[in-house]
Design a protein around this motif. Sequence first.
Motif, short mmCIF file in Angstrom:
data_model
loop_
_atom_site.label_atom_id
_atom_site.label_comp_id
_atom_site.label_asym_id
_atom_site.label_seq_id
_atom_site.Cartn_x
_atom_site.Cartn_y
_atom_site.Cartn_z
N ARG A 219 0.84 -1.21 0.00
CA ARG A 219 0.00 0.00 0.00
C ARG A 219 0.87 1.25 0.00
O ARG A 219 0.60 2.20 -0.71
CB ARG A 219 -0.91 -0.01 1.23
N ALA A 223 0.90 1.26 -4.32
CA ALA A 223 -0.54 1.12 -4.08
C ALA A 223 -1.29 0.66 -5.33
O ALA A 223 -2.32 0.01 -5.22
CB ALA A 223 -1.10 2.44 -3.59
N LEU A 226 -2.47 -2.89 -5.61
CA LEU A 226 -3.61 -3.36 -4.82
C LEU A 226 -4.89 -3.20 -5.63
O LEU A 226 -5.84 -2.56 -5.22
CB LEU A 226 -3.72 -2.58 -3.51
N PRO A 290 -4.65 3.22 -7.09
CA PRO A 290 -4.76 2.81 -5.70
C PRO A 290 -6.21 2.46 -5.34
O PRO A 290 -7.13 3.11 -5.80
CB PRO A 290 -4.33 4.06 -4.92
#
Length: 296
Positions: A219, A223, A226, A290
């Motif tokens: 993260r 990011a 993810l 993200p």
Amino acid sequence: MRIDVITLFPDIFQGYLSESMLKRAIDRGIVEIHLHNLRDWAPDKHKTVDDKPYGGGPGMILRVDRVVPCVEDVRAMCPDPGHLVMLTPQGRRLNQAIVEELAQFSRLILLCGRYEGFDERVRLILRPDEISIGDYVLNGGEVAAMVVIDAVVRLVPGFLGDEASNREESFSGPDRLLEYPQYTRPREYRGFRVPEVLLSGNHQAVAEWRLQKRIERTRRRRAELLGGGWRFVWAEEAEGHGVAGELPPTLPGGKQAEQKEPQTPAGKKSSEGDIRRPESSSHGASEGFPAQPPED
Ligand code: ADE
């Protein structure tokens, strides 16, 4: 696995192929690497492989009537025609998912460019899998070919000895998170202590800690990896509830990642809204956005 490399500079590969892990794998017959000098396919006295671009412009272009016969002859050198990869900054950008794809082939033919690139008809006739190793321009495809070889051979059974080490690497395994931090002796150095949990002998606690670190680290640093945002939020929140390691089956970037187009709270398509994530293809893994945490 057999890898054929077509290049104007075969000597560039010699040092790399005769050192360390790769040499061992070649000696043990796990990988075979064959180098071919494109210049050997130039019939003229001067061995010309390139020429000036039609329409003008800088640099020289690799000739189609050198490259195509060369690839066809190399292809015919063994019964398996192999998978042709052209190294070019215009290709799909290499990532671990693509490396895994390439590792499925028992033969790869890597075509390295030089100068200002290939005559466009090389692409049109041979239809190679065009691969770039990143958004920058190298002097030629050789270094890129070495990157492909280096990443792919790690996945060839028997290369690493312990295939489990691949699953734990960054971008690997079904979730494609970054790797967790690792420690070895001494337990303390310049005041920095090894996290207590790693010394506890509690495997469940270690697994939970590692998963947590992988999620946190991904993260913070990457990011965009993810892509399965919500699922990782859930995985993270489930941490400490005795379900460590049980990441959900739908995962970002991975082959199983069959994700439906996510809807924003307003019911808009994700591409129009502010919750976006990459496509579930290997291309998407590095191009997402993200994940957005839920808003209360
Ligand atoms: N040839 C020149 N630049 C390249 C790149 N970024 N990736 C692959 N091949 C290349």
